[in-house]
Design a protein around this motif. Structure first.
Motif, mmCIF file in Angstrom:
data_model
loop_
_atom_site.group_PDB
_atom_site.id
_atom_site.type_symbol
_atom_site.label_atom_id
_atom_site.label_comp_id
_atom_site.label_asym_id
_atom_site.label_seq_id
_atom_site.Cartn_x
_atom_site.Cartn_y
_atom_site.Cartn_z
ATOM 1 N N ILE A 140 29.465 34.012 48.981
ATOM 2 C CA ILE A 140 30.561 33.067 48.480
ATOM 3 C C ILE A 140 30.538 32.687 47.061
ATOM 4 C CG2 ILE A 140 31.382 30.592 48.821
ATOM 5 C CD1 ILE A 140 30.572 30.609 51.687
ATOM 6 N N GLN A 141 29.268 32.333 46.748
ATOM 7 C CA GLN A 141 29.395 32.380 45.193
ATOM 8 C C GLN A 141 29.509 33.427 44.545
ATOM 9 O OE1 GLN A 141 25.176 30.441 45.433
ATOM 10 N NE2 GLN A 141 25.931 28.534 45.583
ATOM 11 N N GLY A 142 28.958 34.707 45.140
ATOM 12 C CA GLY A 142 29.168 35.967 44.328
ATOM 13 C C GLY A 142 30.828 36.359 44.294
ATOM 14 N N ALA A 143 31.687 36.044 44.892
ATOM 15 C CA ALA A 143 32.948 36.235 45.076
ATOM 16 C C ALA A 143 33.827 35.493 44.180
ATOM 17 C CB ALA A 143 33.589 35.947 46.680
ATOM 18 N N MET A 144 33.168 34.331 43.979
ATOM 19 C CA MET A 144 33.816 33.325 43.048
ATOM 20 C C MET A 144 33.457 33.634 41.807
ATOM 21 S SD MET A 144 33.770 29.315 44.795
ATOM 22 C CE MET A 144 31.904 29.466 44.950
ATOM 23 N N GLN A 145 32.208 34.161 41.481
ATOM 24 C CA GLN A 145 31.727 34.687 40.084
ATOM 25 C C GLN A 145 32.373 35.898 39.707
ATOM 26 O OE1 GLN A 145 29.389 32.628 38.199
ATOM 27 N NE2 GLN A 145 30.416 33.905 36.765
ATOM 28 N N LEU A 146 32.519 36.773 40.606
ATOM 29 C CA LEU A 146 33.329 37.858 40.419
ATOM 30 C C LEU A 146 34.679 37.790 39.893
ATOM 31 C CD1 LEU A 146 32.903 41.085 40.515
ATOM 32 C CD2 LEU A 146 33.648 41.081 43.023
ATOM 33 N N THR A 147 35.386 36.687 40.592
ATOM 34 C CA THR A 147 36.903 36.308 40.148
ATOM 35 C C THR A 147 36.763 35.757 38.665
ATOM 36 O OG1 THR A 147 37.159 35.771 42.501
ATOM 37 C CG2 THR A 147 38.742 35.065 40.850
ATOM 38 N N GLU A 148 35.673 34.998 38.360
ATOM 39 C CA GLU A 148 35.636 34.332 36.984
ATOM 40 C C GLU A 148 35.356 35.382 35.930
ATOM 41 O OE1 GLU A 148 35.973 31.609 34.217
ATOM 42 O OE2 GLU A 148 35.734 30.671 36.376
ATOM 43 N N ASN A 149 34.253 36.161 36.254
ATOM 44 C CA ASN A 149 33.648 37.202 35.170
ATOM 45 C C ASN A 149 34.882 38.240 34.968
ATOM 46 O OD1 ASN A 149 31.257 36.172 35.203
ATOM 47 N ND2 ASN A 149 30.376 37.854 36.568
ATOM 48 N N ASN A 150 35.751 38.573 36.014
ATOM 49 C CA ASN A 150 36.819 39.542 35.505
ATOM 50 C C ASN A 150 38.365 38.897 35.445
ATOM 51 O OD1 ASN A 150 35.856 42.233 36.243
ATOM 52 N ND2 ASN A 150 34.839 41.066 37.793
ATOM 53 N N ALA A 151 38.421 37.591 34.995
ATOM 54 C CA ALA A 151 39.409 36.664 34.783
ATOM 55 C C ALA A 151 40.587 36.875 35.684
ATOM 56 C CB ALA A 151 39.873 37.023 33.155
ATOM 57 N N LEU A 152 40.212 37.135 36.773
ATOM 58 C CA LEU A 152 41.228 37.170 38.057
ATOM 59 C C LEU A 152 41.807 35.921 38.359
ATOM 60 C CD1 LEU A 152 39.676 39.902 40.116
ATOM 61 C CD2 LEU A 152 41.137 40.328 38.266
ATOM 62 N N SER A 153 42.893 35.652 39.081
ATOM 63 C CA SER A 153 43.443 34.358 39.367
ATOM 64 C C SER A 153 42.782 33.729 40.510
ATOM 65 C CB SER A 153 45.073 34.609 39.879
ATOM 66 O OG SER A 153 45.076 35.502 41.206
ATOM 67 N N SER A 154 42.397 34.632 41.423
ATOM 68 C CA SER A 154 41.710 33.951 42.673
ATOM 69 C C SER A 154 41.024 34.714 43.518
ATOM 70 C CB SER A 154 43.184 33.408 43.611
ATOM 71 O OG SER A 154 44.011 34.538 43.959
ATOM 72 N N HIS A 351 40.260 29.484 49.787
ATOM 73 C CA HIS A 351 40.811 30.054 48.605
ATOM 74 C C HIS A 351 40.174 29.319 47.367
ATOM 75 C CE1 HIS A 351 44.283 31.461 51.077
ATOM 76 N NE2 HIS A 351 44.179 30.118 51.944
ATOM 77 N N TRP A 352 39.926 30.288 46.390
ATOM 78 C CA TRP A 352 39.525 29.566 45.092
ATOM 79 C C TRP A 352 40.411 30.341 44.063
ATOM 80 C CZ3 TRP A 352 37.052 31.516 40.805
ATOM 81 C CH2 TRP A 352 36.514 30.487 39.596
ATOM 82 N N LEU A 353 40.951 29.255 43.176
ATOM 83 C CA LEU A 353 41.650 29.601 42.071
ATOM 84 C C LEU A 353 41.091 29.346 40.712
ATOM 85 C CD1 LEU A 353 43.606 28.426 44.617
ATOM 86 C CD2 LEU A 353 45.474 29.547 42.987
ATOM 87 N N ARG A 354 40.906 30.221 39.894
ATOM 88 C CA ARG A 354 40.192 30.194 38.616
ATOM 89 C C ARG A 354 40.881 29.002 37.740
ATOM 90 N NH1 ARG A 354 40.425 32.605 33.543
ATOM 91 N NH2 ARG A 354 42.101 33.773 34.363
ATOM 92 N N ASP A 355 42.162 28.906 37.764
ATOM 93 C CA ASP A 355 42.792 27.884 36.785
ATOM 94 C C ASP A 355 42.562 26.497 37.296
ATOM 95 O OD1 ASP A 355 45.419 26.219 36.390
ATOM 96 O OD2 ASP A 355 44.981 27.423 34.529
ATOM 97 N N PRO A 356 42.017 25.715 36.874
ATOM 98 C CA PRO A 356 41.800 24.133 37.616
ATOM 99 C C PRO A 356 42.980 23.296 37.748
ATOM 100 C CG PRO A 356 40.403 24.509 35.667
ATOM 101 C CD PRO A 356 41.291 25.369 35.477
#
Length: 395
Positions: A140-154, A351-356
């Motif tokens: 779970i944490q890895g998927a969220m971090q991968l999203t953050e590191n690659n500046a993806l939406s979600s 769902h985890w969306l990068r934009d707060p």
């Protein structure tokens, strides 16, 4: 053992992981030769999607499987894909994509943890026994971090279990509640035993539909394992193309997928085919799990009264009773299933969306949507075909 001690790797193909390693995480219950709880996260099913070109370059489903290791040992995996669209997911976020892009953002590509084209509930964070907490948390944490590191939406997780939804919420993901229609086996000895649990009017209607369906002038065959031949897949491909063109514009699966299914999945499959005048005219494809039958695709070249209900719903109930399975999952949507003994059942996504700011707006929407889903499940259950005492027992 904490999630911080776990190494997460991204793997572009299941050819890089052996079937034994993957399945030790995906279906450890099947190690001694039994059936997996569901076949959809097995190495053989997901690799069949790859090998057939149903996922991969040009499909909008690019494999990016997550693999968690501790000291070189594989402890958990997840079927992750980079998506350039939202097709084939069955829990849709098109409105979110439009809103995000109207606000100036770029919604695609996004990450999706899912079984492509398969609206069946099952584990999505697949941990080897003994690593259920550390492995799942790391994924779970890895998927969220991968999203953050690659500046993806979600990153989105579809048709996960209720337990996974609770676990992921505690780590910062948002859960979404939806509903499908499932049939539940209350220990019925046969189909007539099931009918006795229904109200008189619904019982008579089902008997009438089954009589009409079986009066189409042909015969119905239920095939599994080595009973299925390439001829049957040739026929089913025609049915599948027709349904895919009408529902999605084009089929999600390639013709080659059914060849792969014949080679590696036919023991997981129950194919229901209708034959008339020496020709196959309709068919329904089901997958067999340890305690559930999963209805997937239906199609036909001739239309006959109630044949769809017979092949997709009533024969599935027959099979579940014969195999002593607890549930039939009949796929997405379809309130018409209610009158045929399939009750509304909650399903979950994450769902985890990068934009707060966007995440807050979606979170408000999900809270309101959940209340509406809860009300719909309650209302539909009250309108179900079962006698009142039977509904109360199933609840």
């Amino acid at each position: 053992m904490s999630a911080q001690e776990v190494e997460i790797r991204v793997i572009g193909s299941l050819a890089e992981i052996s079937a034994d390693e993957w399945d030790a995480c995906a279906c450890p219950e099947a190690i001694r030769g039994g059936r997996p709880i569901d076949p959809f996260t097995t190495h053989r099913f997901l690799k069949a999607l790859e090998d057939s070109g149903s996922v991969g370059p040009g499909t909008g489903w690019q494999p990016q499987y997550l693999a968690a290791h501790i000291d070189g040992q594989l402890i958990a995996v997840a079927p992750l894909y980079a998506k350039s669209h939202s097709q084939g997911e069955y829990i849709f976020d098109h409105n979110w994509a439009h809103a995000y892009e109207r606000a100036g953002g770029r919604y695609y590509p996004k990450l999706q943890i899912a079984v492509p084209f398969t609206p069946a509930t099952g584990r999505r964070f697949l941990a080897r026994p003994g690593f259920e907490k550390s492995g799942v948390e790391a994924l779970i944490q890895g998927a969220m971090q991968l999203t953050e590191n690659n500046a993806l939406s979600s990153v989105n997780v579809t048709f996960c279990t209720a337990q996974e939804a609770e676990q992921a919420e505690a780590l910062g993901m948002m859960s979404r509640k939806s509903q499908q229609f499932h049939w539940r086996n209350d220990g019925y000895a046969d189909f007539d035993g099931f009918l006795q649990s229904l109200s008189s009017r619904k019982r008579k209607n089902i008997r009438k539909e089954r009589a009409a369906a079986n009066d189409f002038g042909g015969s119905i065959h239920v095939l599994t394992g080595d009973q299925i031949t390439p001829e049957h897949w040739d026929a089913f491909w025609v049915f599948y193309q027709d349904t895919g063109a009408r529902k999605w514009g084009q089929p999600y699966l390639t013709r080659a997928f059914f060849d792969e299914a014949h080679k590696v999945l036919r023991d997981d499959i129950a194919l229901v085919l209708a034959e008339r005048d020496g020709r196959w005219i309709a068919g329904a494809l089901n997958f067999i799990g340890a305690d559930a039958l999963f209805g997937r695709y239906w199609g036909c070249t001739e239309h006959h009264s109630c044949l769809h209900f017979e092949l997709c719903y009533y024969r599935a109930i027959d099979m579940a009773i014969d195999l002593r399975l607890g549930t039939v999952e009949a796929g997405a949507q379809g309130e018409h299933k209610l009158a045929r003994g399939y009750l509304p059942t909650a399903t979950w996504s994450l769902h985890w969306l990068r934009d707060p700011g966007f995440a807050r707006a979606v979170g408000d929407y999900l809270q309101a949507e959940r209340a509406a889903v809860d009300e719909e499940i309650e209302v539909l259950t009250d309108y179900g075909p079962f006698k009142r005492s039977q509904i109360e027992e199933q609840e």
